[in-house]
Design an enzyme around this catalytic site. Structure first.
Site, PDB file in Angstrom:
ATOM      1  CG  ASP A 104      21.829 -13.690 -16.919  1.00  0.00           C
ATOM      2  OD1 ASP A 104      20.869 -13.954 -17.648  1.00  0.00           O
ATOM      3  OD2 ASP A 104      21.980 -12.564 -16.404  1.00  0.00           O
ATOM      4  CG  PHE A 112      21.190  -9.542  -9.180  1.00  0.00           C
ATOM      5  CD1 PHE A 112      22.100  -9.730 -10.210  1.00  0.00           C
ATOM      6  CD2 PHE A 112      21.669  -9.427  -7.880  1.00  0.00           C
ATOM      7  CE1 PHE A 112      23.474  -9.796  -9.948  1.00  0.00           C
ATOM      8  CE2 PHE A 112      23.028  -9.492  -7.616  1.00  0.00           C
ATOM      9  CZ  PHE A 112      23.922  -9.676  -8.660  1.00  0.00           C
TER      10      PHE A 112
HETATM   11  P1  5GP Z   1      26.594 -14.636 -17.952  1.00  0.00           P
HETATM   12  O1  5GP Z   1      27.909 -14.380 -18.613  1.00  0.00           O
HETATM   13  O2  5GP Z   1      26.055 -16.010 -18.213  1.00  0.00           O
HETATM   14  O3  5GP Z   1      25.591 -13.556 -18.256  1.00  0.00           O
HETATM   15  O4  5GP Z   1      26.823 -14.472 -16.401  1.00  0.00           O
HETATM   16  C1  5GP Z   1      27.446 -15.441 -15.644  1.00  0.00           C
HETATM   17  C2  5GP Z   1      28.061 -14.911 -14.372  1.00  0.00           C
HETATM   18  O5  5GP Z   1      27.461 -13.692 -13.962  1.00  0.00           O
HETATM   19  C3  5GP Z   1      27.825 -15.899 -13.264  1.00  0.00           C
HETATM   20  O6  5GP Z   1      28.949 -16.709 -13.100  1.00  0.00           O
HETATM   21  C4  5GP Z   1      27.575 -15.045 -12.043  1.00  0.00           C
HETATM   22  O7  5GP Z   1      28.766 -14.907 -11.332  1.00  0.00           O
HETATM   23  C5  5GP Z   1      27.133 -13.716 -12.597  1.00  0.00           C
HETATM   24  N1  5GP Z   1      25.669 -13.576 -12.455  1.00  0.00           N
HETATM   25  C6  5GP Z   1      24.714 -13.695 -13.409  1.00  0.00           C
HETATM   26  N2  5GP Z   1      23.482 -13.510 -12.894  1.00  0.00           N
HETATM   27  C7  5GP Z   1      23.671 -13.298 -11.564  1.00  0.00           C
HETATM   28  C8  5GP Z   1      22.769 -13.083 -10.457  1.00  0.00           C
HETATM   29  O8  5GP Z   1      21.547 -13.073 -10.555  1.00  0.00           O
HETATM   30  N3  5GP Z   1      23.357 -12.912  -9.245  1.00  0.00           N
HETATM   31  C9  5GP Z   1      24.705 -12.926  -9.054  1.00  0.00           C
HETATM   32  N4  5GP Z   1      25.154 -12.743  -7.821  1.00  0.00           N
HETATM   33  N5  5GP Z   1      25.576 -13.144 -10.067  1.00  0.00           N
HETATM   34  C10 5GP Z   1      25.061 -13.332 -11.299  1.00  0.00           C
END
Ligand code: 5GP
Length: 218
Positions: free
Chosen positions: A137, A187
């Site tokens: 994300d 999400f």
């Molecule tokens: P980032 O550090 O890239 O913002 O987030 C990565 C981690 O956040 C992913 O490995 C995931 O576990 C969690 N994450 C990010 N967006 C979502 C989402 O829409 N749903 C869920 N369940 N987890 C998310």
């Protein structure tokens, strides 16, 4: 839904009614829409496995990022093993499991916790590492994790990620080597992705409704 050379774009105009799919009855009231049906996920993973095997230069140390990456890891490894049988390709696999946590409710905590012992990390030296992650994300988790793992001098590190989130009017902050789908800024749950530990046992990748978010909020 459009496609480029690297992944399949899932756009917010295509969302399927949960009534068209088999949803576990305990989640019937919670699902707003199905974003990517399970069968589609599996078809895409078969191709990712093919790409990974074609690019491999020897044994791969596959690192599953827990907990959300476990279903992708399991299906991806199964496909790699299938290719091995069909093409007689010889890519030996070893496995590691890294627990990473950064989300509370639907927000990134910005504080990435990585758990793997020093002894296990030292074994990465000189190896080709394939990180298997569920979703990128903001990219913070992956950028932190890569920085951390590079200190242990692997020969190479590649990242296979099932989903990347596209925020409106923003570039992708980090692009993995292998990507299944790009998804809109929603999400999502299912296929081992959770909302405060719920919905990991749902096969389809889905969007939950506001009541469900309220009910399982912590
Ligand atoms: P980032 O550090 O890239 O913002 O987030 C990565 C981690 O956040 C992913 O490995 C995931 O576990 C969690 N994450 C990010 N967006 C979502 C989402 O829409 N749903 C869920 N369940 N987890 C998310």
């Amino acid at each position: 839904m459009t496609s480029n050379n690297k992944w399949i774009d899932i756009t917010s105009d295509i969302q399927y009614s949960p009534d068209l799919f088999c949803i576990p009855p305990h989640y019937n009231k919670d699902i707003k829409s199905v974003l990517i049906p399970y069968g589609f996920v599996k078809d895409r993973i078969a191709r990712l496995a093919n790409d990974i095997v074609n690019d491999a230069n020897g044994p791969l140390n596959v690192c599953c990022i827990l907990k959300g990456g476990y279903q992708f890891f399991s299906d991806l490894v199964a496909e790699i093993k299938k290719i091995r049988t069909i093409n007689n390709s010889s890519v030996p696999l070893t496995y590691d499991f890294i627990r990473v946590k950064s989300y509370i409710n639907t927000q990134s905590s910005g504080n990435v916790k990585i758990s793997l012992s020093e002894e296990e990390l030292r074994k990465f030296e000189g190896k080709d590492i394939l990180i298997v992650e569920d979703l990128v994300d903001t990219g913070k988790t992956m950028i932190e994790l890569l920085k951390y793992l590079k200190q242990y001098n692997p020969r190479s590190i590649k990242v296979a990620c099932l989903l990347i989130k596209k925020r409106e009017n923003q570039d992708y902050p980090y692009i993995p080597d292998y990507v299944g789908f790009s998804i809109p800024d929603e999400f999502i749950v299912g296929y081992a992705l959770d909302y405060n530990e719920h919905y990991r046992d749902l096969d389809h990748i889905c969007i939950i409704n506001d009541e469900a978010k309220k009910r399982f909020s912590i």
